[in-house]
Design an enzyme around this catalytic site. Structure first.
Site, PDB file in Angstrom:
ATOM      1  N   ALA A  24       0.824  -1.210   0.000  1.00 18.62           N
ATOM      2  CA  ALA A  24       0.000   0.000   0.000  1.00 18.62           C
ATOM      3  C   ALA A  24       0.856   1.256   0.000  1.00 18.62           C
ATOM      4  O   ALA A  24       0.610   2.194  -0.771  1.00 18.62           O
ATOM      5  CB  ALA A  24      -0.943  -0.006   1.207  1.00 18.62           C
ATOM      6  N   GLU A  47      10.590   2.720   6.042  1.00 15.92           N
ATOM      7  CA  GLU A  47      10.368   1.276   6.144  1.00 15.92           C
ATOM      8  C   GLU A  47      11.333   0.709   7.179  1.00 15.92           C
ATOM      9  O   GLU A  47      12.545   0.877   7.060  1.00 15.92           O
ATOM     10  CB  GLU A  47      10.584   0.594   4.788  1.00 15.92           C
ATOM     11  CG  GLU A  47      10.682  -0.920   4.829  1.00 15.92           C
ATOM     12  CD  GLU A  47       9.490  -1.588   5.525  1.00 15.92           C
ATOM     13  OE1 GLU A  47       9.710  -2.506   6.336  1.00 15.92           O
ATOM     14  OE2 GLU A  47       8.332  -1.168   5.264  1.00 15.92           O
ATOM     15  N   CYS A  57       2.495 -12.862   0.319  1.00 16.12           N
ATOM     16  CA  CYS A  57       1.689 -14.021  -0.073  1.00 16.12           C
ATOM     17  C   CYS A  57       2.547 -15.118  -0.700  1.00 16.12           C
ATOM     18  O   CYS A  57       2.149 -16.286  -0.706  1.00 16.12           O
ATOM     19  CB  CYS A  57       0.609 -13.595  -1.060  1.00 16.12           C
ATOM     20  SG  CYS A  57      -0.522 -12.337  -0.439  1.00 16.12           S
ATOM     21  N   VAL A  94       9.080   4.571  12.206  1.00 16.27           N
ATOM     22  CA  VAL A  94       8.350   5.718  12.751  1.00 16.27           C
ATOM     23  C   VAL A  94       7.803   5.325  14.119  1.00 16.27           C
ATOM     24  O   VAL A  94       7.119   4.311  14.263  1.00 16.27           O
ATOM     25  CB  VAL A  94       7.218   6.161  11.802  1.00 16.27           C
ATOM     26  CG1 VAL A  94       6.358   7.242  12.459  1.00 16.27           C
ATOM     27  CG2 VAL A  94       7.807   6.681  10.500  1.00 16.27           C
TER      28      VAL A  94
END
Length: 473
Positions: A24, A47, A57, A94
């Site tokens: 996303a 990240e 997946c 973060v």
């Protein structure tokens, strides 16, 4: 602690900050970059892991040997993102969102250094975290969750080093059954311990029973209605068995396949709105409700179920990528929406294909819907054509209107992707009677004259009409 001053946004150029560098988040960053140049929009992405834009997946198939190289699961590297003027900061977590101040605090995972970065627009794509049971031994060596490429590599390393060939999978959802297949492919003796009455709780129990029987036919030991109470370790501290109240199951490796929860601790601490399932709540534009310049997408959000009209947490990569496209368009000044989902998913364990879309029986009851159900047996090809395989299709339709509510399919080759027919029909709001007239492709190598989904629709239409006739009488 090294805390630098908040960095400012220079000139008229806006800054988009993205938290999370997978599907996303990086889809949003990439789409925003397509629509606005670096001179118009600065994009900074954080990240905390070692990899970006990877397919979680695909991890079970990498572990099982169907995918041979880890890097095949990486759609775009950090260097490729940076080459497109996206300031992607890897291994940077973060730790705080200051909504009032329009800034985020980030920590370098390796050095511990911290700094603030201001934003004009913010994207939260923090994903989901595996459910790790609070029990003795859950963190012992040899016990693995499977969520990131690092997790997959750690498991492969364990499987390579371990002399024993006994594996226990805890949980029988998508992750559980896919990991059971991976371990079977590696030559392990596999036991699946499941607290539900049947595997695959996304199916109704009668369809889950078909999965249970097929998995046992593959040599997998299925233990249902069993709650794991602890993981036992040996003198070396490594896992040696998985225990329930009634039994112990020897294990040289244990896999946690219990499921995931939205990773929304940051959002919760920032006072952002969360739903009943713990996911962030957004509008159709994927904007966090009540916040004009904050968007969220992927496994950390709840989405609208178009059939029940309720919010659900559906952690799938297909949705995450669509969310990112919508968010990136909107963050760059365009307009796009994500209307919701019908709950389509497909999986397999060895040659058994498992698919579902729409509502289960308990979902329909929870939504206050009256319904009829039918179940049919059919084949993937014309019966006379070689290598035709059987499949079971279950269909739910609304009691009076005949509106399609849900479909579940369990079968062999050619069964799983047939659920897409039902997914389209659900999205279009079709009735089962309307479905019987769908102009689907036919040739003996691909389908019987009446596709199995249409056979189920015919039977469901008759059931709806019969119920209506009884009411009239």
């Amino acid at each position: 602690m090294n805390m630098s001053a908040a960095s400012g946004v220079s000139g008229e150029r806006e800054r988009l900050v993205v938290i999370g560098g997978d599907a996303a988040g990086m889809s949003a960053a990439s789409q925003a970059r397509r629509l606005k140049s670096a001179e118009e929009l600065e994009i900074v992405a954080f990240e905390r892991g070692h990899f970006t834009s990877f397919s979680a997946c695909g991890i079970p198939y990498w572990v099982g040997g169907d995918v041979h190289d880890r890097d095949q699961l990486i759609a775009r590297t950090a260097e490729e993102h940076r080459a497109r003027d996206i300031d992607l900061r890897m291994r940077t977590e973060v730790t705080e969102i200051d909504v009032a101040g329009g800034r985020v605090r980030a920590r370098d995972v390796d050095s511990g250094a911290e700094s603030w970065t201001s934003y004009d627009k913010l994207v939260i794509a923090t994903g989901a975290r595996p459910i790790r049971p609070d029990m003795p031994g859950a963190d012992a060596p040899g016990v693995h969750g499977v969520q990131t490429l690092d997790d997959g590599q750690a498991l492969i390393d364990t499987l390579t080093r371990t002399r024993g060939r006994r594996a226990v999978v805890i949980g029988a959802g998508y992750i559980g059954v896919e990991m059971a297949e991976a371990l079977i492919n590696r030559g392990y003796e596999v036991t699946v311990v499941n607290r539900g009455s049947e595997p695959m709780s996304t199916l109704d129990p009668d369809m889950g029973r078909l999965v249970h029987e097929a998995m046992e036919g593959l040599g997998i030991t299925m233990v249902d209605d069993a709650e794991v109470t602890k993981i036992l370790t040996g003198e070396d501290g490594r896992v040696r068995a998985v225990a329930t109240e009634d039994a112990e199951y020897p294990a040289d490796v244990a896999i946690l396949g219990i499921g995931v929860r939205p990773e929304t601790a940051l959002a919760r601490a920032a006072g952002l709105p969360l739903g009943d399932h713990g996911g962030l709540l957004t509008d159709l534009a994927m904007r966090v409700r009540g916040h004009e310049n904050i968007w969220a997408g992927g496994d950390c959000v709840e989405v609208l179920d178009l059939i029940s009209g309720r919010e659900r947490h559906v952690p799938l990569g297909t949705h995450a990528n669509k969310h990112g496209q919508v968010i990136g368009t909107n963050a760059a000044g365009g307009y796009a929406t994500f209307p919701g989902v019908v709950g389509t998913a497909v999986s397999k364990v060895c040659d058994l294909e498992i698919a579902r879309t729409g509502l289960r029986e308990k979902d329909a009851r929870r939504a206050g819907l009256r319904y009829v159900t039918v179940t049919i047996e059919s084949t993937s090809r014309a019966g006379y054509y070689p290598n035709s395989s059987s499949m079971t299709v279950k269909m739910l339709a609304e009691h009076r209107t005949g509106r399609l509510l849900g479909v579940q399919i369990v079968g062999r080759e050619g069964a799983g992707k047939r659920v897409d027919i039902a997914a389209v029909a659900l999205t279009a709001g079709m009735t089962v009677e309307q479905m019987t007239s769908l102009d689907l492709g036919y040739a003996p190598p691909f389908s019987p004259v009446w596709d199995p989904v249409l056979v189920a629709a015919r039977k469901a239409s008759k059931a709806v009409n019969a119920t209506a006739a009884k009411q009239i009488r």
